[in-house]
Design an enzyme around this catalytic site. Structure first.
Site, mmCIF file in Angstrom:
data_model
loop_
_atom_site.group_PDB
_atom_site.id
_atom_site.type_symbol
_atom_site.label_atom_id
_atom_site.label_comp_id
_atom_site.label_asym_id
_atom_site.label_seq_id
_atom_site.Cartn_x
_atom_site.Cartn_y
_atom_site.Cartn_z
ATOM 1 C CG ASP A 24 46.118 60.654 7.535
ATOM 2 O OD1 ASP A 24 45.231 60.119 8.246
ATOM 3 O OD2 ASP A 24 45.959 60.886 6.319
ATOM 4 C CG ASP B 36 38.299 47.536 17.394
ATOM 5 O OD1 ASP B 36 38.305 46.343 17.042
ATOM 6 O OD2 ASP B 36 38.471 48.473 16.589
ATOM 7 C CG ASN B 37 34.699 48.763 15.107
ATOM 8 O OD1 ASN B 37 35.332 49.710 15.561
ATOM 9 N ND2 ASN B 37 35.025 48.182 13.969
ATOM 10 N NE ARG C 177 35.989 52.687 20.931
ATOM 11 C CZ ARG C 177 35.566 53.023 19.709
ATOM 12 N NH1 ARG C 177 35.207 52.087 18.865
ATOM 13 N NH2 ARG C 177 35.521 54.285 19.349
ATOM 14 C CG ASP D 22 33.759 52.801 15.569
ATOM 15 O OD1 ASP D 22 33.915 54.030 15.520
ATOM 16 O OD2 ASP D 22 34.272 52.104 16.448
ATOM 17 N N GLY E 243 43.283 51.673 20.227
ATOM 18 C CA GLY E 243 43.072 53.029 20.719
ATOM 19 C C GLY E 243 42.590 53.979 19.647
ATOM 20 N NE ARG F 29 39.237 57.247 10.971
ATOM 21 C CZ ARG F 29 38.460 57.368 9.916
ATOM 22 N NH1 ARG F 29 38.640 58.364 9.074
ATOM 23 N NH2 ARG F 29 37.497 56.502 9.673
ATOM 24 N NE ARG G 40 32.024 58.279 17.042
ATOM 25 C CZ ARG G 40 32.725 57.211 16.661
ATOM 26 N NH1 ARG G 40 32.349 56.528 15.585
ATOM 27 N NH2 ARG G 40 33.798 56.840 17.314
#
Length: 492
Positions: free
Chosen positions: A123, A250-251, A181, A260, A88, A91, A174
């Site tokens: 983070d 996932d990319n 994906r 990505d 998921g 960030r 972006r």
């Protein structure tokens, strides 16, 4: 509240198990680094508003404008071959969708806007270096005509992020046709949620591939369309020496866009085994391994679609395998057609594949620069005999002479005038690419000295990759030995 951006958020209208609603986390002192004004205009957005206080507040995640519905999307993925059932957006926060001036639906996403429920103890932030790298390379890819996500804006947060050291924090805005994906399909397949798979597939068909909707089996049509899009995309990568660096499922975008940009890089010296990613210890995602990895990823996509392809499992597997068997032919056809263009050939000759292979092998043995070889061949296309400007790129120039004689014989069979051929070759063979040492120098200047001049200059050069640009000739040169970049990093 006045509507500034005409959001129309179709993905957020799917059931909530597709995403997690989440607001961006505000930052201390946002400052605009760069706004992509042509892209803003293409999206129907007001560049003056975006570069003003309210726009910067939105781009920094300090405010959510009317019509936005910020979410973090759910997906799974195979990472270096190992499956993670839940990844998921850790960030990245999707603000919403707009329909651009061409009628195309586009996502607007903040990358580095704070933690989400998928952050996995991260983070949720991005460092300035990774933001600038994605901005530079994604916009360079757009300039080269390769399907890609785009960079709308970069904003400094006024806060530090801790990686190996404390680095300036930044947020990238972006833009993508979507952020769906292969891993999005895997997320629901891993849970046995066939209803969600069907809803997701219907959404993708309506949004990206409407032609299969009227076929007898629209989900088979979807699989065929995604395979064709990815075969064409990876061929485009190979034709410009691009190495994605982290081709996890996932990319891989369902829309057929490059997405990505982490440890990505462009090859200087031609070598199919080239790897730059610091985490790719065994070369899984090397330049030459990108086509088989794309097929491997598409096989995982087909596996996720099996419940939609047929009620009988064995029949579904047979259908999927038949379609997957087309990948190699589609890829090879796109690749050979592209190399023909790069060599100034407009007709088909069965010996062309061997001619292309021979050049690449000569380049590898001679440690020649991939981009400059094709560009200089373009500039030599008016000559009737050998004497190529390429010779000084090779450690074994005599071998190039042998190959060039074959090439010039082949050109004699072409019906195109030499000047027309040269112009066409210069439109397909770039002079400027985002050389790794130039990208790193721009990042270093911005991060360590706060100097954005090299970044701005590089962006300007890469906006016109096929044009001669007087005074900027050095940007076309490969790195000196001491400038070579041997490793690139994800930035997470």
């Amino acid at each position: 509240m006045m509507v500034i951006i005409p959001f129309d958020n179709s993905y957020a209208r799917l059931p909530e198990r597709f995403y997690a609603p989440v607001r961006p986390t505000g930052v201390a002192a946002p400052r605009l680094v760069r706004l992509n004004i042509p892209l803003a205009s293409e999206l129907g957005l007001d560049p003056d508003w975006l570069s003003g206080p309210e726009g910067i507040a939105m781009l920094a995640g300090n405010s959510v404008v009317a019509g936005a519905f910020p979410i973090a999307t759910a997906y799974a993925g195979h990472q270096f071959g190992g499956f993670s059932p839940q990844l998921g957006d850790g960030r990245a926060i999707l603000l919403g969708e707009v329909v651009d001036r061409h009628g195309q639906r586009r996502d607007i996403q903040l990358k580095g806007a704070g933690p989400t429920p998928f952050s996995r103890r991260g983070d949720g932030r991005a460092a300035l270096g990774s933001v600038l790298r994605e901005y530079i390379v994604s916009e360079a890819m757009a300039g080269l005509g390769v399907p890609t996500t785009r960079a709308l804006a970069a904003v400094l947060t006024g806060e530090g992020v801790r990686r190996e050291t404390v680095l300036p924090g930044a947020i990238l805005t972006r833009v993508a046709s979507s952020h769906i994906r292969i891993g999005t399909f895997q997320f629901f397949a891993a849970r046995g949620d066939v209803e969600a798979l069907r809803l997701l597939a219907d959404h993708v068909i309506a949004r990206h591939y409407p032609d299969p909707a009227g076929s007898g089996n629209p989900y088979l049509g979807l699989l065929e369309a995604v395979i064709a899009a990815q075969a064409a995309l990876v061929a485009r990568w190979m034709l410009i020496g691009f190495i994605h660096g982290v081709m996890n499922t996932d990319n891989m975008s369902i829309a057929g866009e490059t997405i990505d940009y982490g440890p990505c890089a462009f090859m200087d010296t031609y070598d199919p085994g080239t790897v730059f990613s610091s985490i790719d210890e065994y070369g899984r995602y090397s330049y030459g391994n990108q086509p088989p990895i794309a097929r491997w990823n598409l096989t995982r996509f087909a596996e996720a679609l099996l419940p939609l392809l047929a009620d009988d499992q064995d029949k579904a597997v047979s259908i999927a395998q038949d379609v997957l068997n087309h990948f190699d032919g589609l890829f090879q056809s796109s690749l050979v057609a592209g190399f023909r263009q790069k060599l100034g050939l407009v007709t088909d000759d069965p010996d062309d594949v061997e001619l292309i292979k021979a050049l690449l092998e000569t380049m590898q043995r001679g440690q020649a620069d991939f981009t400059l070889v094709f560009r200089r061949l373009s500039e030599d296309a008016l000559q009737a005999a050998n004497g190529s400007a390429c010779r000084d790129l090779f450690g074994n120039p005599a071998e190039l002479d042998d190959w060039e004689s074959r090439w010039r014989e082949r050109l004699l069979k072409e019906p195109v005038p030499a000047e027309t051929r040269q112009n066409a070759m210069c439109r397909i063979n770039p002079l400027f690419i985002p050389r790794n040492h130039r990208v790193e120098a721009a990042i270093q200047a911005a991060v360590e000295q706060g100097d954005l001049g090299p970044f701005e200059e590089l962006i300007a050069v890469l906006a016109r990759p096929y044009d001669r640009q007087p005074g900027r000739e050095d940007y076309a040169l490969p790195p000196a030995f001491h400038e070579r970049v041997t490793a690139t990093f994800c930035g997470t």
